[in-house]
Design a protein around this motif. Structure first.
Motif, PDB file in Angstrom:
ATOM      1  N   THR A   5     108.533  25.903 -90.978  1.00 46.29           N
ATOM      2  CA  THR A   5     108.399  27.336 -91.356  1.00 46.29           C
ATOM      3  C   THR A   5     107.116  27.528 -91.107  1.00 46.29           C
ATOM      4  N   THR A   6     106.494  28.575 -90.344  1.00 43.04           N
ATOM      5  CA  THR A   6     105.245  28.594 -90.353  1.00 43.04           C
ATOM      6  C   THR A   6     104.700  29.904 -90.995  1.00 43.04           C
ATOM      7  N   GLY A   7     103.556  30.382 -91.399  1.00 42.81           N
ATOM      8  CA  GLY A   7     103.279  31.636 -91.769  1.00 42.81           C
ATOM      9  C   GLY A   7     102.903  32.685 -90.901  1.00 42.81           C
ATOM     10  N   VAL A   8     102.760  33.920 -91.586  1.00 46.78           N
ATOM     11  CA  VAL A   8     102.375  34.972 -90.905  1.00 46.78           C
ATOM     12  C   VAL A   8     101.051  34.955 -90.209  1.00 46.78           C
ATOM     13  N   ARG A   9     100.589  35.206 -89.056  1.00 43.84           N
ATOM     14  CA  ARG A   9      99.178  35.780 -88.547  1.00 43.84           C
ATOM     15  C   ARG A   9      99.076  36.890 -88.252  1.00 43.84           C
ATOM     16  N   GLY A  33     101.529  43.708 -88.369  1.00 43.49           N
ATOM     17  CA  GLY A  33     102.128  43.006 -89.071  1.00 43.49           C
ATOM     18  C   GLY A  33     101.730  43.620 -90.732  1.00 43.49           C
ATOM     19  N   PRO A  34     101.476  42.921 -91.393  1.00 47.00           N
ATOM     20  CA  PRO A  34     101.506  43.406 -93.128  1.00 47.00           C
ATOM     21  C   PRO A  34     100.089  44.094 -93.226  1.00 47.00           C
ATOM     22  N   LEU A  35      99.162  44.241 -92.197  1.00 46.63           N
ATOM     23  CA  LEU A  35      97.903  44.986 -92.392  1.00 46.63           C
ATOM     24  C   LEU A  35      97.774  46.267 -91.699  1.00 46.63           C
ATOM     25  N   ALA A  36      98.293  47.087 -92.314  1.00 40.46           N
ATOM     26  CA  ALA A  36      98.103  48.467 -91.871  1.00 40.46           C
ATOM     27  C   ALA A  36      97.055  49.138 -92.341  1.00 40.46           C
ATOM     28  N   GLY A  61     100.924  29.518 -96.317  1.00 38.83           N
ATOM     29  CA  GLY A  61     100.766  29.364 -94.902  1.00 38.83           C
ATOM     30  C   GLY A  61     100.437  30.350 -93.967  1.00 38.83           C
ATOM     31  N   ASP A  62     100.487  31.910 -94.391  1.00 42.38           N
ATOM     32  CA  ASP A  62      99.984  32.807 -93.950  1.00 42.38           C
ATOM     33  C   ASP A  62      98.442  33.001 -93.792  1.00 42.38           C
ATOM     34  N   HIS A  63      97.764  33.504 -92.794  1.00 44.95           N
ATOM     35  CA  HIS A  63      96.641  33.806 -92.198  1.00 44.95           C
ATOM     36  C   HIS A  63      96.320  35.180 -91.901  1.00 44.95           C
ATOM     37  N   GLU A  94      98.260  26.329 -97.840  1.00 46.69           N
ATOM     38  CA  GLU A  94      97.733  27.255 -98.587  1.00 46.69           C
ATOM     39  C   GLU A  94      97.554  28.276 -97.753  1.00 46.69           C
ATOM     40  N   ALA A  95      97.334  29.666 -98.225  1.00 46.95           N
ATOM     41  CA  ALA A  95      97.149  30.684 -97.423  1.00 46.95           C
ATOM     42  C   ALA A  95      95.913  31.128 -97.374  1.00 46.95           C
ATOM     43  N   ARG A  96      95.365  31.779 -96.129  1.00 47.08           N
ATOM     44  CA  ARG A  96      93.968  32.130 -95.790  1.00 47.08           C
ATOM     45  C   ARG A  96      93.730  33.655 -95.656  1.00 47.08           C
TER      46      ARG A  96
END
Length: 254
Positions: A5-9, A33-36, A61-63, A94-96
């Motif tokens: 499983t990879t995180g969201v970029r 994505g999650p940044l609006a 895992g998100d960046h 970790e997330a970044r």
């Protein structure tokens, strides 16, 4: 994918420019994505942008990356609709969260997001890099809350680097939570407090009339920088008290 499983970029970009009519235009306002990003009603010459989280996170895992560029003569005020909550996720690691800000001469940026909450079990690395041209103006606020109510915090590492005309103005890093270097919660650092924050104000006037270092109550301090800026650092038992302290200081610097 063998179950990996990879995180969201995701990246959000803001570009603010002088519109030539006494205001500020936003030729680039793009999120994914999650940044609006949403433009809100402005006042006077400024443009206002709100960062709206469209999903939970960042998770493990998100960046996420947020970039803002302010041109000469432009005035941009940026905030967020809600707190950012770092959460554990299915992806390992970790997330970044990277923030990249660039302000030209005679440009002005007010970067005033809501708090970052480090939830239990999360791992987040935050990197903020700010590049300022001579004559640029900046009001930058960051607030971190270690754990939700009754919860131990996750691991949080945050680095803030500010350069003025290509030269270092401020470079600092803090690490808290499980696995962080010993003493982060001791009497010389947080002393049991669970909210910490800072306010950075850069203005050309501070070059001619530097501010004086002083304590601000029992848990905050104002420090002049080796350049046209001041740094206010504060700790508090909760996010509400931290915001009150930083707002009070900002009013005195306005």
């Amino acid at each position: 994918m063998d179950g990996v499983t990879t995180g969201v970029r995701a990246t959000a970009r803001i570009v603010a420019r002088d519109d030539g009519r006494g205001g500020t235009s936003l030729p680039v306002l793009a999120g994914e994505g999650p940044l609006a990003l949403r433009r809100t009603r402005a006042r006077g010459t400024e443009a206002r942008v709100m960062l709206v989280g469209a999903m939970s996170g960042p998770l493990g895992g998100d960046h996420f990356t947020v970039e803002a560029t302010v041109g000469s003569g432009a005035l941009l005020r940026t905030g967020s609709a809600a707190a950012t909550i770092a959460l554990p996720g299915q992806a390992k690691g970790e997330a970044r969260y990277d923030v990249r800000l660039d302000v030209a001469a005679d440009g002005e940026l007010h970067w005033l997001p809501e708090q970052l909450i480090s939830a239990g079990g999360s791992e987040l690395s935050v990197s903020t890099r700010i590049d300022l041209a001579p004559g640029a103006r900046l009001v930058y606020r960051e607030e971190q809350v270690l754990g939700r109510f009754g919860e131990q915090p996750g691991r949080l590492t945050s680095r803030l680097t500010v350069r003025l005309a290509g030269r270092p103005l401020l470079d600092q890093e803090v690490a808290c939570g499980p696995g962080a270097p010993g003493g982060w919660d001791g009497p010389a650092v947080l002393a049991g407090h669970r909210a910490m924050g800072q306010l950075l104000v850069v203005r050309p006037e501070f070059q001619r009339h530097p501010a004086e270092a002083r304590m601000l109550g029992e848990s905050a301090a104002l420090t002049p920088l080796a350049g046209p800026g001041v740094l206010v650092t504060a700790v508090a038992p909760n996010a509400l008290r931290l915001r009150r302290v930083l707002n009070e200081v900002l009013e005195t610097l306005a």
